[in-house]
Design a protein around this motif. Sequence first.
Motif, PDB file in Angstrom:
ATOM      1  N   LEU A  93       0.833  -1.195   0.000  1.00  0.00           N
ATOM      2  CA  LEU A  93       0.000   0.000   0.000  1.00  0.00           C
ATOM      3  C   LEU A  93       0.874   1.253   0.000  1.00  0.00           C
ATOM      4  O   LEU A  93       1.991   1.237   0.516  1.00  0.00           O
ATOM      5  N   ARG A  94       0.343   2.340  -0.567  1.00  0.00           N
ATOM      6  CA  ARG A  94       1.077   3.594  -0.629  1.00  0.00           C
ATOM      7  C   ARG A  94       0.091   4.752  -0.709  1.00  0.00           C
ATOM      8  O   ARG A  94      -1.111   4.563  -0.925  1.00  0.00           O
ATOM      9  N   ASN A  98      -6.286   5.921  -2.789  1.00  0.00           N
ATOM     10  CA  ASN A  98      -7.698   6.020  -2.422  1.00  0.00           C
ATOM     11  C   ASN A  98      -8.293   7.388  -2.726  1.00  0.00           C
ATOM     12  O   ASN A  98      -9.243   7.815  -2.086  1.00  0.00           O
ATOM     13  N   LYS A  99      -7.741   8.072  -3.704  1.00  0.00           N
ATOM     14  CA  LYS A  99      -8.293   9.348  -4.123  1.00  0.00           C
ATOM     15  C   LYS A  99      -9.556   9.131  -4.958  1.00  0.00           C
ATOM     16  O   LYS A  99      -9.753   8.049  -5.533  1.00  0.00           O
ATOM     17  N   PRO A 100     -10.429  10.128  -5.040  1.00  0.00           N
ATOM     18  CA  PRO A 100     -11.645   9.970  -5.860  1.00  0.00           C
ATOM     19  C   PRO A 100     -11.342   9.687  -7.325  1.00  0.00           C
ATOM     20  O   PRO A 100     -12.121   9.006  -8.001  1.00  0.00           O
ATOM     21  N   GLU A 101     -10.197  10.193  -7.821  1.00  0.00           N
ATOM     22  CA  GLU A 101      -9.872   9.987  -9.232  1.00  0.00           C
ATOM     23  C   GLU A 101      -9.125   8.685  -9.488  1.00  0.00           C
ATOM     24  O   GLU A 101      -8.845   8.354 -10.645  1.00  0.00           O
ATOM     25  N   ARG A 106      -7.295   4.415 -13.051  1.00  0.00           N
ATOM     26  CA  ARG A 106      -6.943   3.003 -13.210  1.00  0.00           C
ATOM     27  C   ARG A 106      -7.669   2.392 -14.407  1.00  0.00           C
ATOM     28  O   ARG A 106      -7.083   1.644 -15.199  1.00  0.00           O
ATOM     29  N   GLN A 107      -8.938   2.722 -14.574  1.00  0.00           N
ATOM     30  CA  GLN A 107      -9.714   2.198 -15.709  1.00  0.00           C
ATOM     31  C   GLN A 107      -9.186   2.747 -17.034  1.00  0.00           C
ATOM     32  O   GLN A 107      -9.084   2.007 -18.023  1.00  0.00           O
ATOM     33  N   ASN A 108      -8.836   4.032 -17.072  1.00  0.00           N
ATOM     34  CA  ASN A 108      -8.294   4.613 -18.303  1.00  0.00           C
ATOM     35  C   ASN A 108      -6.954   3.987 -18.665  1.00  0.00           C
ATOM     36  O   ASN A 108      -6.669   3.729 -19.844  1.00  0.00           O
ATOM     37  N   THR A 397      -2.313   2.872 -14.910  1.00  0.00           N
ATOM     38  CA  THR A 397      -3.019   1.674 -14.451  1.00  0.00           C
ATOM     39  C   THR A 397      -2.823   1.433 -12.962  1.00  0.00           C
ATOM     40  O   THR A 397      -3.637   0.748 -12.332  1.00  0.00           O
ATOM     41  N   PHE A 398      -1.762   1.995 -12.374  1.00  0.00           N
ATOM     42  CA  PHE A 398      -1.547   1.830 -10.933  1.00  0.00           C
ATOM     43  C   PHE A 398      -2.559   2.622 -10.110  1.00  0.00           C
ATOM     44  O   PHE A 398      -2.742   2.333  -8.923  1.00  0.00           O
ATOM     45  N   GLY A 399      -3.199   3.634 -10.696  1.00  0.00           N
ATOM     46  CA  GLY A 399      -4.206   4.412  -9.978  1.00  0.00           C
ATOM     47  C   GLY A 399      -3.654   5.317  -8.907  1.00  0.00           C
ATOM     48  O   GLY A 399      -4.343   5.609  -7.930  1.00  0.00           O
TER      49      GLY A 399
END
Length: 582
Positions: A93-94, A98-101, A106-108, A397-399
């Motif tokens: 974890l880093r 957990n940001k709203p975007e 990640r999907q894009n 992709t890492f989000g």
Amino acid sequence: MTQAEKGEAENGKDKEREREREQRGAKRPIVPAAVPESLQEQIQSNFIVVIHPGSATLRLGRATDTLPVGIPHVIARRQRQPGQAACRDSWLLRDGLNKPESTEQRQNGLKMVDQAIWSKKMSNGARRIPVSPDQARSYNRQMRPAILDHSSGAKWTNTANHPEFLVGEEALYVNPLDSYNIHWPIRRGQLNLHAGPGGSLTAVLADLEVIWSHAIQKYLEIPLKDLKYYRCILLIPDIYNKQHVKELVNMILMKMGFSGIIVHQESVCATFGSGLSSACIVDVGDQKTSVCCVEDGVSHRNTRLCLAYGGSDVSRCFYWLMQRAGFPYRDCQLTNKLDCLLLQHLKETFCHLDQDISGLQDHEFQIRHPDSPALLYQFRLGDEKLQAPMALFYPATFGIVGQKMTTLQHRSQGDPEDPHDEHYLLATQSKQEQSAKATADRKSMSKPGTYEGDLRGQATDISERIYPQEVELGSSQSDCMISGNDSEEPLSAHMSRKTAISQFEGKALGLDKAILHSIDCCVSDDTKKKMYSSILVVGGGLMFHKAQEFLQHRILNKMPLLSEGVVEMLKSSQDLRIWIPA
């Protein structure tokens, strides 16, 4: 008087002067006696210890060892007051996940990965048929684990004697119910400084001293009292914090007791270890990826680039993709150290970069946790095994949102304890330049059309030219320092690098783009061709099946964006070579 008589008279005067000095108490310099070569101390290789501290793994050994010893670079310290909330540094974890975007990004990123997979043909010339995660999800959700044995055979670390600290594997297998704090002293190649417990510079250095001393005693079988007979070679990142390196050197010499130390950059040591004099070094580690061009044993400063992602980010991405496909081990938690070890193992076992492997495939894995039965899981995976490592080329992709993902070389902020730091060298250089310019101006004063006022105007802005508005590059602990040799940089080169910093540090560059950018910062086409002809990939983050061919294909496709001369030189001679040591 003849010439010989004059010489004798001068020799007599010199002798009289020496006698007068001796009478006044003046001492002549003592010339040390020459030491015969046979009596000079010979440094033996088995008395040299090499220390390579990584974010997840510590590697160390004697210079004569074929392979180093590798242990998890982690320490567990017993809490002073039992019952307190445990402080455990995260592994996979880093910040920024957990940001709203994060989900949208990640999907894009995954859409770009799927497009890249479809655009590249397989070896038979056909297009790769994509596999939807829905095809595997319905099967995986029905699977239940099979019990292999009611005892897994794994055990928690024995803490009955309440040891003050535990290192390496023992720290990873500390029971969460025991009163121990878990610390990883290095994160993303830099010292893990933070505001929480154990995050101060003093605490991190103390953790490093304990881990390294324990490893030297246990694995190299060297008593700490004998380190005064040993010398140390310390490997540091290409982009390093000069103040932190200073503290590490002080710790190794003063605290641990080594008799001497040499500090070397990782990229330079990688070229020496591979038998190359020049190469573009791509170091894909567990938590950071660094790219640098090394020529004749010198790391080119303007080519250094550090990306804040690595193998652990691929493991976390692989877990997210497996969840989309109905991962049957539903109790898996990224906060659990043993589950993190499992995910790392699954990534290393199943992930690849081979376009020819397509369709759903059956796999199985075992879980052996302490105080639990040994379980066997079976499940199916499709494109997830290829999508996860491709995130290195599409880091969206890492989000990760709101984090600095790319770092270039920064200018040093100076060292108040170093009277000859970079700012002193710059000031000295400016005085020399100003003096030389004044001399040249005086010579040109005799020429017609020369005006003194113009010369004064040119001299008054010397401070602005030497100290441009680049001091505000940053003050966070991740800001990197440079050595004194790097300070002799032309102003134009520095300003262009400052523009590059503002352009790239806010973006997450893909691995292929980072390599192209690093090589493009070389000064000449001949140097660029030399770097393209020897790209050396080190570290364990890219050790996937067919990674060498995949990276070569990516770089060749991006090369038309560079100068046409370099592309023609490489494509005509087929001189692009990439090495990934096993």
